[in-house]
Design a protein around this motif. Structure first.
Motif, PDB file in Angstrom:
ATOM      1  N   UNK A 132       0.890  -1.183   0.111  1.00  0.00           N
ATOM      2  CA  UNK A 132      -0.211  -0.174   0.103  1.00  0.00           C
ATOM      3  C   UNK A 132       1.017   1.346  -0.036  1.00  0.00           C
ATOM      4  N   UNK A 133       1.825   1.339   0.810  1.00  0.00           N
ATOM      5  CA  UNK A 133       2.763   2.800   0.759  1.00  0.00           C
ATOM      6  C   UNK A 133       3.183   3.220  -0.489  1.00  0.00           C
ATOM      7  N   UNK A 134       3.721   2.000  -1.281  1.00  0.00           N
ATOM      8  CA  UNK A 134       4.294   2.398  -2.410  1.00  0.00           C
ATOM      9  C   UNK A 134       3.154   2.940  -3.655  1.00  0.00           C
ATOM     10  N   UNK A 135       1.969   2.007  -3.625  1.00  0.00           N
ATOM     11  CA  UNK A 135       1.109   2.073  -4.619  1.00  0.00           C
ATOM     12  C   UNK A 135       0.207   3.412  -4.155  1.00  0.00           C
ATOM     13  N   UNK A 136       0.262   3.840  -3.115  1.00  0.00           N
ATOM     14  CA  UNK A 136      -0.638   5.037  -2.587  1.00  0.00           C
ATOM     15  C   UNK A 136       0.211   6.273  -3.159  1.00  0.00           C
ATOM     16  N   UNK A 137       1.639   6.212  -2.598  1.00  0.00           N
ATOM     17  CA  UNK A 137       2.389   7.598  -3.245  1.00  0.00           C
ATOM     18  C   UNK A 137       2.191   7.602  -4.629  1.00  0.00           C
ATOM     19  N   UNK A 138       2.413   6.308  -5.300  1.00  0.00           N
ATOM     20  CA  UNK A 138       2.380   6.421  -6.879  1.00  0.00           C
ATOM     21  C   UNK A 138       1.183   6.890  -7.376  1.00  0.00           C
ATOM     22  N   UNK A 139       0.135   6.480  -6.849  1.00  0.00           N
ATOM     23  CA  UNK A 139      -1.327   7.070  -7.060  1.00  0.00           C
ATOM     24  C   UNK A 139      -1.431   8.506  -7.024  1.00  0.00           C
ATOM     25  N   UNK A 140      -1.068   9.149  -5.890  1.00  0.00           N
ATOM     26  CA  UNK A 140      -1.194  10.403  -5.464  1.00  0.00           C
ATOM     27  C   UNK A 140      -0.333  11.180  -6.120  1.00  0.00           C
ATOM     28  N   UNK A 141       0.735  10.876  -6.735  1.00  0.00           N
ATOM     29  CA  UNK A 141       1.603  11.601  -7.510  1.00  0.00           C
ATOM     30  C   UNK A 141       1.035  11.807  -9.031  1.00  0.00           C
ATOM     31  N   UNK A 142       0.500  10.658  -9.466  1.00  0.00           N
ATOM     32  CA  UNK A 142       0.051  10.854 -10.913  1.00  0.00           C
ATOM     33  C   UNK A 142      -1.284  11.671 -10.715  1.00  0.00           C
ATOM     34  N   UNK A 180      -2.003  19.792  -6.930  1.00  0.00           N
ATOM     35  CA  UNK A 180      -2.116  19.851  -8.359  1.00  0.00           C
ATOM     36  C   UNK A 180      -1.990  21.504  -8.546  1.00  0.00           C
ATOM     37  N   UNK A 181      -1.241  21.882  -9.674  1.00  0.00           N
ATOM     38  CA  UNK A 181      -0.126  21.022 -10.291  1.00  0.00           C
ATOM     39  C   UNK A 181       1.171  21.043  -9.417  1.00  0.00           C
ATOM     40  N   UNK A 182       1.582  19.756  -9.399  1.00  0.00           N
ATOM     41  CA  UNK A 182       2.858  19.449  -8.468  1.00  0.00           C
ATOM     42  C   UNK A 182       4.026  19.974  -9.246  1.00  0.00           C
ATOM     43  N   UNK A 183       4.266  20.057 -10.573  1.00  0.00           N
ATOM     44  CA  UNK A 183       5.230  20.535 -11.258  1.00  0.00           C
ATOM     45  C   UNK A 183       5.133  21.751 -11.998  1.00  0.00           C
ATOM     46  N   UNK A 184       5.973  22.796 -11.977  1.00  0.00           N
ATOM     47  CA  UNK A 184       5.697  23.808 -12.950  1.00  0.00           C
ATOM     48  C   UNK A 184       6.968  24.339 -13.628  1.00  0.00           C
ATOM     49  N   UNK A 185       7.041  23.414 -14.685  1.00  0.00           N
ATOM     50  CA  UNK A 185       8.043  23.669 -15.628  1.00  0.00           C
ATOM     51  C   UNK A 185       8.150  25.002 -16.517  1.00  0.00           C
TER      52      UNK A 185
END
Length: 551
Positions: A132-142, A180-185
């Motif tokens: 759960x920890x890995x998949x939770x973080x990956x889902x949140x990032x996505x 969101x948005x997490x990144x601002x390139x």
């Protein structure tokens, strides 16, 4: 700790205040959430729960979290369509029966993962708490990357119980900074120079800012660019209010939900600067606005939006706010003649003068234009306006004025979205007043969420544009029916229903308004209340909203 404890504590540490669901799912987690201070909100349908999470995500920037058990998963997937189209971060959690139950006619079990594929960016199956920890973080990032989209975690067990009772040694995740948005390139310097050169060399420039621009929060930079270029600014419906709608550069919503001037002005431009726009059929009025062949410069954080509908002279891949700031520096102080802006200001002044009598109409049944004018005056400086699709979007998008500090949320297409979404928006922003504009046809979808509002103490102002029918299609259908008007009524008319009286049955306050002069007092009373109030406004189904211009 076990999976239930880890998930509840991670949601709390990540800034989540509410969790939307339909029973029966994650019951151990729900008990732990209440213990740590995340409020569970039980809805009456999975779609309503998804709409609540959708608006929660749009307001907070963090994924709204929604859950349903295996049998409710199909309904939940259907509810994510609006979040997908509206670029909203949502984390959907479902249960599924274990592998040894699959393909054996297990009770109420169907393969639901494929149903989520069209409406999620990322999906994963979680079999035990250790995953759960890995998949939770990956889902949140996505979910929070550009453009934000819903994500789906499918937990082992009808109610996710296998994940809840198994154990993990990981510390709870604290992802509250991942919004969101997490990144601002920023766009490439070469592209910035090319865009600046194209803009400096062109006289008749118009700007169209879309939902991606609103997500980026680039209102200040957008207005600075408009003033520098002396260019009119139109928006998508979802970006309504990104700049003050009464600013001299603002020309309103463009496309199919437009008042007439905006489409004419954009069509008259030599070059159109698209900022965070999807260039779909609604924004472009079936790809006629701007005209094919118009020169296009486009800024977007999503590379898939380039060349989607128009050939792009310069494409700037980057966050709209960061890229606009760099573009302003690159442009310097160009000399501008402002001819197109002057034409736009004259057209807007003429249109506003033509609409003024309707905004002040004393007619009964009430002209919805008058209702729009009263909401403009009543909405607090930091108020949130939530609108349904169809005519609700057109009335609010063309006739309600908004200023920075106010927020406009609109359905991306799902009728009935607005009222549950308003509840989710209020959960995300408890200190702000939320006003929902819903037609009566839309409200019938999720009327039962009045009970949710009462039970959970969620206070919104629910304004019902009550014309006893589906107003948008009414005149055309009546015309098609010819000498059989009763046939048209059987298809598109219903009621009449007194929603104020219905509110009383749910233990809430309801105010029935049948005269235009009573709207202001009703809104003032509703906004002062600390619980949901239904303002039921008897309107005229034959009143037409502004219609878009087409070449």
């Amino acid at each position: 700790m076990n999976g239930a404890e880890w998930l509840a504590r991670s949601l709390k540490a990540s800034g989540q205040t509410h969790f939307f669901f339909v029973d029966a799912v994650l019951r151990r987690t729900l008990l732990e959430m209440e213990r740590v201070g995340v409020q569970p909100v039980l809805a009456h349908t999975e779609k309503a729960a998804a709409y609540m999470a959708d608006a929660y995500g749009r307001i907070s920037g963090r994924p709204g979290v929604v859950a349903a058990q295996s049998v409710g998963a199909a309904n939940l997937a259907a509810g994510l369509q609006d979040a997908w189209l509206g670029r909203s971060p949502v984390l959907a959690l479902t249960g599924h029966k274990p592998l040894d139950h699959q393909h054996r006619n297990a009770y109420q079990e169907v393969p639901h993962a494929p149903l989520f594929a069209p409406v999620t960016r990322h999906a994963a199956q979680v079999d035990e708490a250790a995953d759960l920890p890995r998949q939770f973080r990956q889902a949140w990032a996505a979910a929070t990357s550009a453009p934000p989209r819903p994500v789906h975690l499918d937990l082992k067990g009808l109610m996710g119980e296998f994940v809840e009772v198994s154990e993990t040694t990981a510390e709870p995740a604290a992802l509250d900074a991942w919004t969101a948005p997490r990144h601002r390139p920023v766009a490439d310097a070469t592209d910035l120079r090319a865009a600046a050169a194209a803009l400096r060399a062109t006289a008749r420039i118009a700007i169209v800012a879309g939902d991606g621009a609103a997500l980026s929060g680039c209102g200040a930079e957008l207005l600075a660019l408009a003033r520098l270029l002396r260019a009119p600014v139109a928006t998508s419906l979802g970006a309504r209010g990104l700049i003050d709608t009464r600013d001299p550069h603002a020309i309103g919503v463009v496309g199919s939900y437009s008042a007439p001037p905006a489409n004419r002005i954009i069509h008259a431009a030599e070059l159109v600067l698209f900022i965070g726009c999807d260039t779909g059929d609604q924004l472009t009025h079936a790809w006629r606005i701007p005209a094919p062949g118009t020169r296009i410069v486009q800024i977007d954080a999503d590379p898939l939006e380039f060349e989607r509908s128009y050939a792009t002279e310069v494409a700037l891949l980057g966050d709209p706010r960061a890229t606009l700031a760099a573009l302003l520096t690159e442009l310097g102080e160009p000399l501008r003649d402002g001819t197109l802006l002057a034409e736009a200001q004259a057209a807007m002044a003429e249109w506003r003068a033509a609409m003024a009598p309707r905004l002040a109409s004393e007619a009964t049944a009430i002209d919805p234009a008058r209702l729009a004018a009263e909401i403009t005056r009543a909405l607090p400086a930091d108020g949130i306006l939530v609108a349904d699709t169809g005519y609700s979007g057109i009335w609010t998008g063309t006739l309600i004025d908004l200023a920075p500090g106010q927020t406009y949320l609109r359905a991306a297409g799902s009728l009935g979205w607005a009222f549950p979404a308003a509840l989710g928006a209020k959960c995300a922003a408890p200190g702000r007043k939320v006003v929902c504009w819903s037609g009566d046809g839309a409200l019938y979808y999720h009327l039962t969420e009045l009970e949710t509002a009462k039970r959970r103490g969620i206070a919104v102002v629910l304004v019902v544009n009550n014309n006893s029918g589906f107003g948008q299609g009414w005149p055309n259908y009546l015309k098609q029916a010819g000498n059989r008007p009763v046939a048209a009524e059987q298809v598109l008319r219903f009621g009449p229903t007194d929603f104020a009286a219905l509110a009383g049955q749910f233990g809430l306050c309801g105010i029935r308004v049948e005269r235009p002069g009573d709207i202001a007092a009703a809104l003032a009373e509703a906004l002062a209340a600390e619980e949901t109030v239904v303002v039921d406004v008897a309107t005229d189904i034959d009143c037409r909203a502004p219609e878009p211009w087409a070449p």
